[in-house]
Every structure is written in structure tokens, then in C-alpha cells.
Motif scaffolding. Structure first.
Motif, mmCIF file in Angstrom:
data_model
loop_
_atom_site.group_PDB
_atom_site.id
_atom_site.type_symbol
_atom_site.label_atom_id
_atom_site.label_comp_id
_atom_site.label_asym_id
_atom_site.label_seq_id
_atom_site.Cartn_x
_atom_site.Cartn_y
_atom_site.Cartn_z
ATOM 1 N N TYR A 163 0.833 -1.200 0.000
ATOM 2 C CA TYR A 163 0.000 0.000 0.000
ATOM 3 C C TYR A 163 0.871 1.255 0.000
ATOM 4 C CZ TYR A 163 -3.639 3.329 1.127
ATOM 5 O OH TYR A 163 -4.491 4.401 1.081
ATOM 6 N N LYS A 171 -4.408 5.793 -3.873
ATOM 7 C CA LYS A 171 -4.731 5.636 -2.452
ATOM 8 C C LYS A 171 -5.986 6.424 -2.085
ATOM 9 C CE LYS A 171 0.039 5.056 -0.813
ATOM 10 N NZ LYS A 171 1.104 5.662 0.013
ATOM 11 N N VAL A 227 -9.026 -0.514 2.316
ATOM 12 C CA VAL A 227 -7.886 -0.131 3.151
ATOM 13 C C VAL A 227 -8.327 -0.184 4.608
ATOM 14 C CG1 VAL A 227 -6.138 1.620 3.621
ATOM 15 C CG2 VAL A 227 -7.110 1.425 1.311
ATOM 16 N N LYS A 236 -1.704 1.743 7.806
ATOM 17 C CA LYS A 236 -2.659 1.459 6.744
ATOM 18 C C LYS A 236 -2.221 0.247 5.926
ATOM 19 C CE LYS A 236 -4.669 6.052 6.273
ATOM 20 N NZ LYS A 236 -4.936 7.206 5.383
ATOM 21 N N LEU A 238 -3.532 -2.507 2.672
ATOM 22 C CA LEU A 238 -4.425 -2.848 1.569
ATOM 23 C C LEU A 238 -5.049 -4.206 1.879
ATOM 24 C CD1 LEU A 238 -5.184 -1.739 -1.311
ATOM 25 C CD2 LEU A 238 -3.388 -3.248 -2.188
#
Length: 411
Positions: A163, A171, A227, A236, A238
Motif C-alpha cells: 500500500y 490511495k 484499506v 494502513k 491494503l
């Protein structure tokens, strides 16, 4: 490096234990016996060291338990449930076809009774477990009863680091709105669980599942955030399945191709360049899959047939451009880890951090799987694309268990 376990050896993998060179050797953390290696000793160790093990699982993304005398699915189940705070999942709402329970266990599944996974000619798709169904595990664990003759690793990619590699514009799109994951016929779902359509509608409203209409047919629609924030690390991540991503499979094979050298991979490479060979005549192809479906198709755990397409809602893959696919494939290889399976291995994976896939190989491979600690995720199309995940409560139930209780109450 990590917590100090006096009773066992904690280490990183040796180069000889991997088929591929990796950029980060910290995944998985290996736990192996220092002295006693029997199943009871392992269970006692896991129980007595539960908290540091869970911390190391968050730190490393996966833990490989190797060298202990674990021979059966029942011993695997007992070992995993010895970890304090680890609870098994067996009733999964809208589980996929072929997800059947292994003999003499309550929570151990065959990876899939209908389709061979891993150790075959093709690459499986990297995925977070149960992305297409509502019941998502916090942890997933694998037990190797029989490794492939060669290859057949369970590949891991770090979704937190992937991510971080994505373009900022992408994003923002992913975090803005939840994405369509799958839809299931309302009538078929009612028949599977023995509920009237009206009663099923009441259940869906209670647990936050949407009901949609397309072409005069009604469906239960599953939407997911793409997310999440990790419940321990607060970073964070994915959280998606890479199936049905246009162009990604070819891009992934291209970046992994240099890792498959030598004559033993000749047939695999031939199939990658001429996919029709694998689709028709290879034992992993259509004929073998048809045989498995004819043999096991009447199983009571046959599963639900979901559609991964929607005329009204966008799936997560629609946010990715062709250039994004190339970035994604390169990032997967950069943040990839795997190891050569050995009989009796147990791999515990943080499903909120790592995606996994069965890698190419040859020979019979028997891997069992166990999912633990059901998470509560928003499932509606009105949700945001970003969701801060919380650790599930100790008594959390799967939606599959809840619908059975709902059915019993109705009866």
C-alpha cells in the motif's frame, strides 16, 4: 530480533529453506524445538507464551512452527487453539464451494476439495482470506501434511508495504468509498440456510448486508473497505483479493519469471506461454476439476456460488490503471516471502497484514487450513473505503453461526 523464548529456538529462515531470494528476511519468524518436540510440549509452549507470540505475529506478519511432531489435523487444531485468545471459525456465511471440514476436527478445513490449490502449474491469485464472503478471519493458519515434490510454497506479500508503494491518487480513490466484492442469489441463499426469503431479509438487515436487484433477480451484495488500519500497528494496509485484476496475472508472472530457472520448470514455463495446455490436458486443468466436482459436488458443505460482477457497483480492480498494475506486480515481488514446506510445518499468518497464494510446483500437496477470530467489517456500499479494524471480542461469532441461530430461533 524479537521476544526471547527460553524453551525454543526463535530465528529467521536460512537461505537453503527458501526457493527464492527475498528482500526482507524477517518473515516468517521461525519457532523450532530446542529439546522436546512432542505435540504436548508445543501446546504448553504456545499457551504459556501466547501474548509474546501474538506480538511477534504482528511484528513479522507470519510465524512458522517447524520441527515439532505434528502429524494430524487434530494435533494442528489443538496446537493452534492452545494460544490464548485464538478461537476457531467453522460456520462461515456464504463459504466457497469445496470448503469442507477435515476428519476428526471441528475447525480445520481442506483448502479446497474441488480445486487443487498450490503446487500446480499456474500461479494462484494473492488474496486476503475470505475477501468475497462476509466472515473474515483475523488470523489464518496452514498445516503441511504433505509438501509438493518441488515448489508449491505458500507465498506471502506484505500488504502494508505494498500500500505504501501505490500512487497517492490511487490511495485516495481506494480510501474514499467501499467497493463491491461479490453478490449471492437471495433465493439460493434462503434455500441453503432453510429460511424463507422474508426471514433472510430480516437477518440481512440485522447484520448489515445489502439486498440488491439486478435483471429482476434479487441478491445479497457484499461490499468491503479496501484499506484498513492494522489493529496492533495502526498502519494502513491494503485488504483485497487480486482475482479478476486485468493484466495483473501476466505482470506477476513476468516479475516472478526470473525465479524459475532450470529444466524442472520447463513444463511450467511452456504452460505460462501456451495456457491452453494447462487448461485442457494438465491434471490441474478442466478435466481434473470436473472430476473433483462430480465426486464431491453433493457435499453438504458444497458452498455458495457468488458472482464477482455487478452492473451497479464497482469492484476494487476498476480503480487500478495499466500502469498501476505494473507498480503493483513489482511491489508484490519486492515484498514477497516464502519458504520450502516441510511435513508437519504450521504457518500462522496475520490476515490483516499479509496476503497469500499457492505458488507453482509439482507433485501431490496436502495443506490444511484453519481460520480464527472472526472480524466485524462494514459490508454495505455506503461505507468508506478506509476502516480502522478493531481486535474481535473473545466471544465473537461468525455470521454463519449467527444465521444458524437465527434459523433455530425461527424454527
Amino acid at each position: 530480533m524479537s521476544s526471547n523464548y527460553n524453551e525454543v529456538i526463535a530465528r529467521t529462515l536460512l537461505a537453503t529453506e527458501r526457493n527464492m531470494v527475498v528482500n526482507d528476511n524477517s518473515t516468517p519468524l521461525v519457532i523450532e524445538p530446542k529439546g522436546d518436540s512432542n505435540a504436548k510440549y508445543l501446546c504448553d509452549f504456545l499457551q504459556n507464551n501466547s501474548q509474546p507470540l501474538l506480538k511477534d505475529l504482528a511484528k513479522h506478519g507470519a510465524i512458522l512452527i517447524r520441527g515439532f511432531d505434528i502429524d494430524t489435523s487434530a494435533q494442528f487444531e489443538q496446537a493452534l487453539l492452545s494460544i490464548r485468545g485464538m478461537s476457531g471459525m467453522n460456520e462461515l456465511l456464504l463459504s466457497e464451494a469445496g470448503r469442507t471440514i477435515a476428519d476428526d476436527t471441528k475447525f480445520v478445513f481442506h483448502t479446497n476439495a474441488l480445486t487443487k490449490t498450490g503446487g500446480r502449474v499456474t500461479f494462484d491469485d494473492f488474496h486476503s482470506e475470505n475477501y468475497f464472503s462476509p466472515d473474515v478471519p483475523r488470523f489464518i493458519s496452514f498445516f503441511c501434511k504433505q509438501p509438493s515434490r518441488f515448489g508449491g510454497e505458500t507465498g506471502l506479500v506484505n500488504l502494508e508495504k505494498i500500500y505504501a508503494d501505490l500512487p497517492s491518487e490511487l490511495k485516495s480513490k481506494l480510501e474514499e468509498k467501499s467497493c463491491f466484492a461479490a453478490r449471492y442469489s437471495l433465493d439460493e441463499m434462503a434455500a441453503r440456510y432453510g429460511l424463507s426469503v422474508e426471514r433472510l431479509e430480516a437477518f440481512c438487515e440485522k447484520v448489515g448486508l445489502c439486498i440488491d436487484t439486478q435483471n429482476d433477480q434479487r441478491y445479497v451484495a457484499v461490499h468491503k473497505p479496501s484499506v484498513i488500519s492494522h489493529p496492533v500497528k495502526d498502519n494502513k494496509v491494503l485488504l483485497i483479493n487480486f482475482m479478476n485484476f486485468p493484466e495483473l496475472q501476466q505482470a506477476v508472472m513476468k516479475v516472478f519469471l526470473p525465479d524459475y530457472k532450470g529444466i524442472k520448470w520447463f513444463y511450467h514455463k511452456l504452460n505460462w506461454h501456451v495456457p491452453l495446455l494447462n487448461s485442457v490436458i494438465h491434471p490441474d486443468g478442466y478435466l481434473q476439476t470436473l472430476y473433483r466436482r462430480l465426486r464431491y459436488g453433493n457435499s453438504v458443505h458444497n458452498g455458495s456460488n457468488g458472482s464477482l460482477e455487478s452492473e451497479k457497483s464497482k469492484g476494487v480492480s476498476t480503480h487500478f490503471t495499466s500502469e498501476d498494475m505494473k507498480i503493483l506486480a513489482k511491489s508484490m515481488r519486492a515484498h514477497y516471502s516464502s519458504f520450502i514446506w516441510e511435513k508437519g510445518d504450521i504457518l500462522i499468518v496475520d490476515n490483516m497484514q499479509m496476503a497469500h497464494a499457492g505458488m507453482p510446483g509439482y507433485g501431490s500437496r496436502d495443506i490444511k487450513v484453519m481460520m480464527c477470530n472472526p472480524l466485524k467489517l462494514p459490508l454495505t456500499e455506503r461505507g468508506a473505503g478506509y476502516y480502522p479494524v478493531q481486535e474481535p471480542s473473545p466471544n465473537a461469532q461468525t455470521l454463519g453461526s449467527q444465521i444458524l441461530a437465527f434459523d433455530a430461533e425461527y424454527s
